[in-house]
Design a protein around this motif. Structure first.
Motif, PDB file in Angstrom:
ATOM      1  N   ARG A  14       0.791  -1.172   0.125  1.00 40.18           N
ATOM      2  CA  ARG A  14       0.152   0.059  -0.185  1.00 40.18           C
ATOM      3  C   ARG A  14       0.980   1.225   0.088  1.00 40.18           C
ATOM      4  N   LEU A  15       1.953   1.126   0.811  1.00 40.85           N
ATOM      5  CA  LEU A  15       3.002   2.446   0.755  1.00 40.85           C
ATOM      6  C   LEU A  15       3.510   2.619  -0.591  1.00 40.85           C
ATOM      7  N   LEU A  16       3.784   1.547  -1.312  1.00 40.55           N
ATOM      8  CA  LEU A  16       4.382   1.753  -2.666  1.00 40.55           C
ATOM      9  C   LEU A  16       3.507   2.272  -3.578  1.00 40.55           C
ATOM     10  N   ALA A  17       1.982   1.795  -3.415  1.00 38.27           N
ATOM     11  CA  ALA A  17       1.035   2.424  -4.231  1.00 38.27           C
ATOM     12  C   ALA A  17       0.825   3.893  -4.181  1.00 38.27           C
ATOM     13  N   LEU A  18       1.130   4.170  -2.914  1.00 41.81           N
ATOM     14  CA  LEU A  18       0.681   5.787  -2.524  1.00 41.81           C
ATOM     15  C   LEU A  18       1.894   6.505  -3.088  1.00 41.81           C
ATOM     16  N   LEU A  19       3.277   5.893  -2.995  1.00 43.43           N
ATOM     17  CA  LEU A  19       4.386   6.782  -3.601  1.00 43.43           C
ATOM     18  C   LEU A  19       4.516   6.735  -5.115  1.00 43.43           C
ATOM     19  N   GLN A  20       3.791   5.762  -5.888  1.00 37.14           N
ATOM     20  CA  GLN A  20       3.482   5.847  -7.189  1.00 37.14           C
ATOM     21  C   GLN A  20       2.464   6.584  -7.486  1.00 37.14           C
ATOM     22  N   ARG A  21       1.411   7.174  -6.611  1.00 30.59           N
ATOM     23  CA  ARG A  21       0.403   7.725  -7.091  1.00 30.59           C
ATOM     24  C   ARG A  21       0.534   9.256  -7.204  1.00 30.59           C
ATOM     25  N   ARG A  22       1.539  10.005  -6.580  1.00 22.64           N
ATOM     26  CA  ARG A  22       2.003  11.318  -6.857  1.00 22.64           C
ATOM     27  C   ARG A  22       3.217  11.372  -6.262  1.00 22.64           C
ATOM     28  N   ALA A  23       3.982  12.688  -6.649  1.00 20.52           N
ATOM     29  CA  ALA A  23       5.140  12.831  -6.484  1.00 20.52           C
ATOM     30  C   ALA A  23       6.051  13.045  -5.492  1.00 20.52           C
ATOM     31  N   SER A  24       5.159  13.489  -4.325  1.00 17.23           N
ATOM     32  CA  SER A  24       5.910  13.592  -2.937  1.00 17.23           C
ATOM     33  C   SER A  24       4.925  13.465  -1.788  1.00 17.23           C
ATOM     34  N   TRP A  25       5.097  12.797  -0.721  1.00 13.88           N
ATOM     35  CA  TRP A  25       4.430  12.373   0.507  1.00 13.88           C
ATOM     36  C   TRP A  25       5.358  12.984   1.675  1.00 13.88           C
ATOM     37  N   THR A  26       4.691  13.488   2.468  1.00 16.74           N
ATOM     38  CA  THR A  26       5.425  13.980   4.004  1.00 16.74           C
ATOM     39  C   THR A  26       4.903  12.445   4.965  1.00 16.74           C
ATOM     40  N   ALA A  27       5.949  12.263   5.664  1.00 16.18           N
ATOM     41  CA  ALA A  27       5.718  11.115   6.800  1.00 16.18           C
ATOM     42  C   ALA A  27       4.422  11.341   7.322  1.00 16.18           C
ATOM     43  N   ALA A  28       4.102  12.224   7.912  1.00 20.13           N
ATOM     44  CA  ALA A  28       2.662  12.497   8.522  1.00 20.13           C
ATOM     45  C   ALA A  28       1.508  11.960   7.505  1.00 20.13           C
ATOM     46  N   GLU A  29       1.774  12.433   6.473  1.00 20.60           N
ATOM     47  CA  GLU A  29       0.708  12.117   5.226  1.00 20.60           C
ATOM     48  C   GLU A  29       0.598  10.227   5.151  1.00 20.60           C
ATOM     49  N   LEU A  30       1.534  10.073   4.882  1.00 20.97           N
ATOM     50  CA  LEU A  30       1.883   8.602   4.665  1.00 20.97           C
ATOM     51  C   LEU A  30       1.331   7.858   6.100  1.00 20.97           C
ATOM     52  N   ALA A  31       1.574   8.379   7.223  1.00 16.64           N
ATOM     53  CA  ALA A  31       1.091   7.583   8.372  1.00 16.64           C
ATOM     54  C   ALA A  31      -0.395   7.786   8.549  1.00 16.64           C
ATOM     55  N   ALA A  32      -0.883   8.853   8.070  1.00 18.51           N
ATOM     56  CA  ALA A  32      -2.444   9.139   8.102  1.00 18.51           C
ATOM     57  C   ALA A  32      -3.030   8.017   7.263  1.00 18.51           C
ATOM     58  N   GLU A  33      -2.485   7.927   5.844  1.00 21.19           N
ATOM     59  CA  GLU A  33      -3.156   7.108   4.891  1.00 21.19           C
ATOM     60  C   GLU A  33      -3.025   5.344   5.211  1.00 21.19           C
ATOM     61  N   LEU A  34      -1.826   5.307   5.938  1.00 21.47           N
ATOM     62  CA  LEU A  34      -1.635   3.713   6.506  1.00 21.47           C
ATOM     63  C   LEU A  34      -2.192   3.533   7.632  1.00 21.47           C
ATOM     64  N   ARG A  35      -2.508   4.613   8.699  1.00 21.90           N
ATOM     65  CA  ARG A  35      -3.023   4.421  10.001  1.00 21.90           C
ATOM     66  C   ARG A  35      -1.718   3.772  10.724  1.00 21.90           C
ATOM     67  N   VAL A  36      -0.621   4.345  10.453  1.00 19.87           N
ATOM     68  CA  VAL A  36       0.571   3.781  11.472  1.00 19.87           C
ATOM     69  C   VAL A  36       1.327   4.942  12.088  1.00 19.87           C
ATOM     70  N   THR A  37       2.308   4.755  12.832  1.00 18.93           N
ATOM     71  CA  THR A  37       3.112   5.680  13.318  1.00 18.93           C
ATOM     72  C   THR A  37       3.984   6.298  12.303  1.00 18.93           C
ATOM     73  N   ASP A  38       4.716   7.475  12.383  1.00 22.28           N
ATOM     74  CA  ASP A  38       5.888   7.694  11.724  1.00 22.28           C
ATOM     75  C   ASP A  38       6.981   6.953  11.582  1.00 22.28           C
ATOM     76  N   ARG A  39       7.214   6.209  12.731  1.00 18.37           N
ATOM     77  CA  ARG A  39       8.377   5.396  12.778  1.00 18.37           C
ATOM     78  C   ARG A  39       7.981   3.989  11.995  1.00 18.37           C
ATOM     79  N   SER A  40       6.896   3.621  11.743  1.00 20.66           N
ATOM     80  CA  SER A  40       6.555   2.686  11.105  1.00 20.66           C
ATOM     81  C   SER A  40       6.599   2.888   9.602  1.00 20.66           C
ATOM     82  N   VAL A  41       6.299   4.092   9.259  1.00 22.84           N
ATOM     83  CA  VAL A  41       6.637   4.512   7.820  1.00 22.84           C
ATOM     84  C   VAL A  41       7.986   4.513   7.235  1.00 22.84           C
TER      85      VAL A  41
END
Length: 326
Positions: free
Chosen positions: A12-39
């Motif tokens: 799911r993280l790979l799919a998000l990174l392919q979807r748009r050019a850049s993501w912050t750690a907080a945005e990815l954590a929110a999308e995946l429902r995990v902590t920044d450390r897990s990201v």
């Protein structure tokens, strides 16, 4: 957390990174429902698999999927998978040498892993579609890559070129853009020896070599318009200009860009510019458009149109030149 859950999250993280050019750690954590450390841990897992995930620190920073030394697997959503499969089917009958075989190999790989519901949709589209494309000239893919890089890097190119008289001459050019007409590929470039812009057919080029001589890009005409003018006028004995009583867009639908160009006029008329080796051929094709037309030039085309009218009248059973009514 199980290995399966971790793998699913990384995908799911790979799919998000392919979807748009850049993501912050907080945005990815929110999308995946995990902590920044897990990201961060999942990003490291992707890097270990060969995905070049770049990280930028500070305000405005984040994660970005970059280009690596090899092509990693891609994740496609349903619409992307269907579009890719349909495009590959069309490419299998294209004009780039070797591309058809490569497209079929890629399509086989995609078809193997595609869910049955998507496979059925792709086959439905393909089964309901035909392509009305005339026979084209195949171009070597390596030649396209060489010229594309020369255009991108602004380096001169040398090659042997077979002129219309069959004689081959060496040319040195500063390439600007390649233009595909559907049947043929052309290069628009500045001819160094002739000190002017020229159009070259790729299938007439031999021993193409990109030099190390860089050039400064100069002001140039619109490549598409320039190539269209060249292929519709320059190679032919006659150049016809005909006023057609029809909207320009309607005539463009009937006349391919490699055959003729359509210029806007006034009061519901447009001007068709087309070249040809035979005036009778030109008269027939203008008549086939089915619109009222007025020959502007050359005068000989009017004579050819008159001959065509007499032949049609004879075919209709009118020996005097006036077709029977009713």
């Amino acid at each position: 957390m199980t290995v399966e859950a971790t793998t699913e999250r990384v995908l799911r993280l790979l799919a998000l990174l392919q979807r748009r050019a850049s993501w912050t750690a907080a945005e990815l954590a929110a999308e995946l429902r995990v902590t920044d450390r897990s990201v961060r841990r999942d990003v490291e897992r992707l890097r270990a698999l060969g995905y070049p995930v770049h990280a930028t620190a500070g305000v405005g920073g984040g994660y970005q999927l970059g280009a690596g030394t090899r092509l990693p697997p891609l994740l496609l959503d349903d619409e992307e998978a269907i579009a890719t499969a349909v495009s590959l089917r069309l490419a299998s009958g294209g004009t780039v040498a070797g591309a058809g075989e490569a497209a079929l190999r890629a399509l086989a790989k995609l078809d193997q892993v595609m869910p049955p519901r998507l496979r059925a949709e792709v086959r439905a589209v393909h089964g309901a579609t035909e392509t009305l494309v005339g026979p084209g000239v195949e171009i070597d893919a390596e030649l396209l890559v060489t010229l594309a890089r020369a255009c991108r890097d602004s380096v001169r190119v040398r090659f042997g070129y077979a002129a219309r008289d069959g004689e081959e001459r060496e040319r040195t050019v500063e390439p600007v853009r390649m233009v595909a007409t559907g049947r043929r590929w052309y290069l628009m470039a500045w001819d160094v020896d002739r000190d002017d812009w020229r159009t070259f057919r790729l299938d007439r080029m031999r021993e193409v070599e990109a030099t190390t001589w860089r050039f400064r890009a100069r002001e140039h005409p619109d490549p598409v318009a320039y190539v269209q003018r060249s292929v519709t006028a320059a190679p032919y004995r006659y150049l016809a200009r005909v006023r057609v009583h029809a909207p320009p867009d309607r005539v463009r639908e009937l006349v391919p860009p490699q055959v003729g160009r359509v210029e806007d006029d006034r009061d519901g008329w447009c001007v068709l510019v087309a070249g040809g080796q035979d005036l009778d051929w030109l008269a027939v094709h203008v008549a086939r458009l089915g619109f009222e037309a007025e020959v502007l030039e050359p005068p000989e085309l009017r004579e050819a149109a008159a001959r065509l009218a007499r032949r049609i009248a004879t075919m209709a059973g009118d020996r005097d030149g006036t077709a029977d009514a009713g």
